[in-house]
Scaffold this motif. Structure first.
Motif, PDB file in Angstrom:
ATOM      1  N   GLN A  65      -6.860  11.110 -27.703  1.00  0.00           N
ATOM      2  CA  GLN A  65      -6.981  10.368 -26.890  1.00  0.00           C
ATOM      3  C   GLN A  65      -7.256   8.597 -28.473  1.00  0.00           C
ATOM      4  O   GLN A  65      -6.819   7.844 -28.305  1.00  0.00           O
ATOM      5  CB  GLN A  65      -8.875  10.258 -26.818  1.00  0.00           C
ATOM      6  CG  GLN A  65      -9.141  11.736 -26.132  1.00  0.00           C
ATOM      7  CD  GLN A  65     -10.742  11.422 -25.090  1.00  0.00           C
ATOM      8  OE1 GLN A  65     -10.990  12.075 -26.408  1.00  0.00           O
ATOM      9  NE2 GLN A  65     -10.637  11.308 -24.252  1.00  0.00           N
TER      10      GLN A  65
ATOM     11  N   THR B   1      -5.282   6.007 -28.053  1.00  0.00           N
ATOM     12  CA  THR B   1      -6.069   4.069 -27.956  1.00  0.00           C
ATOM     13  C   THR B   1      -5.624   3.652 -28.748  1.00  0.00           C
ATOM     14  O   THR B   1      -5.062   1.761 -28.687  1.00  0.00           O
ATOM     15  CB  THR B   1      -7.524   4.461 -28.785  1.00  0.00           C
ATOM     16  OG1 THR B   1      -8.363   5.887 -28.468  1.00  0.00           O
ATOM     17  CG2 THR B   1      -8.570   3.730 -29.162  1.00  0.00           C
TER      18      THR B   1
ATOM     19  N   GLU C 275     -14.737   4.760 -19.193  1.00  0.00           N
ATOM     20  CA  GLU C 275     -12.905   5.143 -19.708  1.00  0.00           C
ATOM     21  C   GLU C 275     -13.893   6.042 -19.860  1.00  0.00           C
ATOM     22  O   GLU C 275     -13.419   8.150 -19.367  1.00  0.00           O
ATOM     23  CB  GLU C 275     -12.545   4.387 -20.178  1.00  0.00           C
ATOM     24  CG  GLU C 275     -11.618   5.730 -20.790  1.00  0.00           C
ATOM     25  CD  GLU C 275     -10.534   5.666 -19.640  1.00  0.00           C
ATOM     26  OE1 GLU C 275      -9.655   6.274 -19.476  1.00  0.00           O
ATOM     27  OE2 GLU C 275     -10.605   4.393 -18.454  1.00  0.00           O
TER      28      GLU C 275
ATOM     29  N   GLN D 280     -12.053  10.174 -19.055  1.00  0.00           N
ATOM     30  CA  GLN D 280     -11.915  11.599 -20.445  1.00  0.00           C
ATOM     31  C   GLN D 280     -12.196  12.913 -19.843  1.00  0.00           C
ATOM     32  O   GLN D 280     -12.294  13.836 -19.781  1.00  0.00           O
ATOM     33  CB  GLN D 280     -12.376  10.773 -21.334  1.00  0.00           C
ATOM     34  CG  GLN D 280     -11.178   9.115 -21.195  1.00  0.00           C
ATOM     35  CD  GLN D 280     -10.098   9.538 -21.159  1.00  0.00           C
ATOM     36  OE1 GLN D 280      -9.409  10.459 -21.657  1.00  0.00           O
ATOM     37  NE2 GLN D 280      -9.493   8.021 -20.403  1.00  0.00           N
TER      38      GLN D 280
ATOM     39  N   TRP E 228     -10.062   3.440 -24.115  1.00  0.00           N
ATOM     40  CA  TRP E 228      -9.526   4.519 -24.661  1.00  0.00           C
ATOM     41  C   TRP E 228     -11.342   5.296 -25.718  1.00  0.00           C
ATOM     42  O   TRP E 228     -10.851   6.791 -26.545  1.00  0.00           O
ATOM     43  CB  TRP E 228      -8.650   4.928 -24.877  1.00  0.00           C
ATOM     44  CG  TRP E 228      -7.905   5.462 -23.185  1.00  0.00           C
ATOM     45  CD1 TRP E 228      -7.326   4.728 -22.479  1.00  0.00           C
ATOM     46  CD2 TRP E 228      -7.614   6.925 -23.342  1.00  0.00           C
ATOM     47  NE1 TRP E 228      -7.508   5.335 -21.764  1.00  0.00           N
ATOM     48  CE2 TRP E 228      -6.779   6.423 -22.108  1.00  0.00           C
ATOM     49  CE3 TRP E 228      -7.138   8.158 -23.961  1.00  0.00           C
ATOM     50  CZ2 TRP E 228      -6.218   7.787 -21.041  1.00  0.00           C
ATOM     51  CZ3 TRP E 228      -6.889   9.468 -23.265  1.00  0.00           C
ATOM     52  CH2 TRP E 228      -5.892   8.970 -22.154  1.00  0.00           C
TER      53      TRP E 228
END
Length: 416
Positions: free
Chosen positions: A55, A59, A236, A240, A367
Motif C-alpha cells: 500500500q 500510494t 478506499e 483495501q 490509498w
C-alpha cells in the motif's frame, strides 16, 4: 450508447482484461494469507506490515506512475508497467520470511500503481462524455472480477502445487497482456484501425475542460481536486479491507478453512462487479430521466452508494457466516458504485493530457486512507475483533458523500 461493433469497445475489452490480470496478481496474497501465516510463521501484525508495504509503495507511486504514463504515452508505458508487475508477483515465490515477502509486495505496489491511472487516461481519450461512466463501470468490473478469480485460481494452484506456484502462475499471465497491449493499443489520433466516423463521434462528444493544471502541485491546490480526493480517502479503506483482510476475517472469526474461503471469499467481489457496472449506467440514467448535470449525476450515485455502505458496518450484528458474507457483498456492490463515479469525476473535470497524473494523485489520497486503516486493523483486530472496524467503513463513506455534496460547486463545469 456505444455501438457494440465500435473500436472503442475493443479497446475497453483489452483494458478490462489487463485490469483483471492486475487484480489477480495483487489479490493472490489475500487468498494465500492463511497458509502463508502458518508456513512462514507470520503474525497478524506482521501481515499488516506486508500489506502495508504494498500500500505504501502503491500510494507513493500512483501520481508518479500517472505522470510517466502522461509523458511516455499509454502504448509503451502501460506495457512496461505490466511486465514489471508480472515479474514482481512471480518473485513472491522466493519469499522465506515476512520481511522478504514485504519487500516483494513493495515492488509489486510500485509496478501496479500505474494501472488505474492508465485505465482512466485510456477511457478519457477513447470515450465521449456520455459514455464515460459506463466505460469506467465496466473497467472497474475488471478489478472486482480479478478479485473474484484470484482466491479460486491461487487457492487451487496452491492446494495442488504449493503457494510458490500460485504466485508464479498469477504473475506470468500479465506478460501475455503486456505483449497484447503493446501490439494493439494506440491513441485515437494515431489508431490507423479507427474509422474516421468513429473518431469524429469521440471528439464531438467530449466537451472542453479548463486547462492550466500542468503539474502535480498545480493540480493539488485546486478545490476540484480536494472535492474528489477527500471522498476517495474515506472510501478506499473499504476496498483495501475487502481485498486484503476478508480471507483472514473468515478464517479467524468465522472458522473457515482455506477451501471454504476459496468457495466464498469471491462473492463480495462478484457483487462489486455488479455495483461497478450498474453504477456506471446510473449516471447517464440520471442525466436523461432526472435532467441532472454530468457532475450532479456522479454525486447522486456516490451518495446512494454511501447509504448502502451501512450494510458491511452491521457484520458484527449477525451470527451466521453466510449472513456476514451477504452484508460484505452488499458492501462490495456499494463501494464499487462509489469508486466508479469518483474515478469518472477525475476524468470529467481535468484535461485529457493530465488525466493519468490527476487520477494518480487522487488515488494516492485514497490509498493513504487504505494504508492507515490496514495498519489500524493490524494493531486492533486481535484485541477488539473485526466488527468495530467494519462499522467504521460505513461511517467513512457517509462523511465522504456529505463532503462531496458540500463541494459540488467546484465540480459543476457546465450543464450536460
Amino acid at each position: 450508447m456505444m455501438n457494440w461493433r465500435s473500436i472503442r469497445l475493443r479497446i475497453l475489452l483489452l483494458l478490462i482484461a489487463g485490469t483483471i490480470i492486475n487484480y489477480i496478481a495483487r489479490n493472490s496474497l489475500g487468498a494465500l494469507a492463511p497458509q502463508l501465516k502458518t508456513e512462514l510463521g507470520i503474525t497478524t501484525e506482521q501481515y499488516s506490515y506486508i500489506v502495508g508495504a504494498f500500500q505504501l509503495a502503491y500510494t507513493i507511486m500512483q501520481p508518479i506512475g500517472g505522470m510517466l504514463i502522461d509523458k511516455i504515452g499509454l502504448t509503451a508505458g502501460f506495457a512496461l508497467f505490466a511486465v514489471a508487475w508480472s515479474l514482481a508477483n512471480m518473485a513472491h515465490a522466493g519469499a522465506g520470511s515476512w520481511q522478504s515477502l514485504a519487500a516483494f509486495r513493495g515492488l509489486l505496489g510500485i509496478a501496479e500503481a500505474a494501472a488505474i491511472p492508465a485505465g482512466m487516461k485510456t477511457i478519457g481519450e477513447w470515450f465521449p462524455d456520455r459514455e464515460r461512466s459506463v466505460a469506467v463501470g465496466w473497467f472497474n468490473a475488471g478489478t472486482s472480477l480479478g478479485a473474484v478469480i484470484a482466491p479460486v485460481l491461487a487457492g487451487l494452484v496452491a492446494a495442488t502445487y504449493g503457494w510458490q506456484a500460485a504466485f508464479i502462475v498469477t504473475g506470468a499471465i500479465g506478460l501475455v497482456f503486456a505483449a497484447a497491449w503493446y501490439l494493439f493499443y494506440r491513441s485515437p489520433a494515431n489508431a490507423g484501425y479507427l474509422p474516421a466516423g468513429e473518431l469524429a463521434e469521440i471528439r464531438q462528444g467530449q466537451r472542453p475542460v479548463p486547462t492550466g493544471t500542468t503539474t502535480l502541485r498545480a493540480i493539488a491546490v485546486t478545490p476540484r481536486f480536494w472535492a474528489i480526493a477527500v471522498p476517495r480517502f474515506l472510501a478506499e479503506p473499504a476496498w483495501q479491507t475487502f481485498s486484503f483482510w476478508i480471507p483472514l476475517y473468515l478464517a479467524k472469526e468465522r472458522g473457515m478453512d482455506i477451501t471454504e474461503i476459496a468457495l466464498f471469499a469471491w462473492v463480495p467481489f462478484l457483487m462489486a462487479d455488479a455495483g461497478g457496472i450498474l453504477g456506471g449506467y446510473l449516471a447517464p440514467w440520471l442525466q436523461r430521466w432526472r435532467k441532472f448535470s454530468l457532475e450532479e449525476s456522479r454525486i447522486a450515485g456516490i451518495a446512494l452508494g454511501a447509504v448502502l455502505m451501512i450494510a458491511p458496518g452491521c457484520v458484527g450484528m449477525v451470527e451466521s457466516p453466510y449472513a456476514a458474507i451477504a452484508l460484505l457483498s452488499l458492501g462490495g456492490f456499494a463501494h464499487q458504485v462509489i469508486s466508479v463515479l469518483i474515478n469518472t469525476l477525475s476524468a470529467d473535470v481535468f484535461p485529457q493530457n493530465h488525466i493519468a497524473k490527476t487520477n494518480g494523485l487522487v488515488g494516492m489520497a485514497g490509498w493513504t486512507g487504505g494504508l492507515l486503516f490496514s495498519l489500524a486493523i493490524g494493531q486492533l483486530a486481535d484485541n477488539i475483533g473485526f466488527a468495530p472496524l467494519f462499522a467504521c467503513l460505513g461511517a467513512f463513506d457517509l462523511i465522504g458523500a456529505f463532503w462531496l455534496f458540500a463541494m459540488r460547486r467546484h465540480l459543476i463545469l457546465q450543464k450536460a
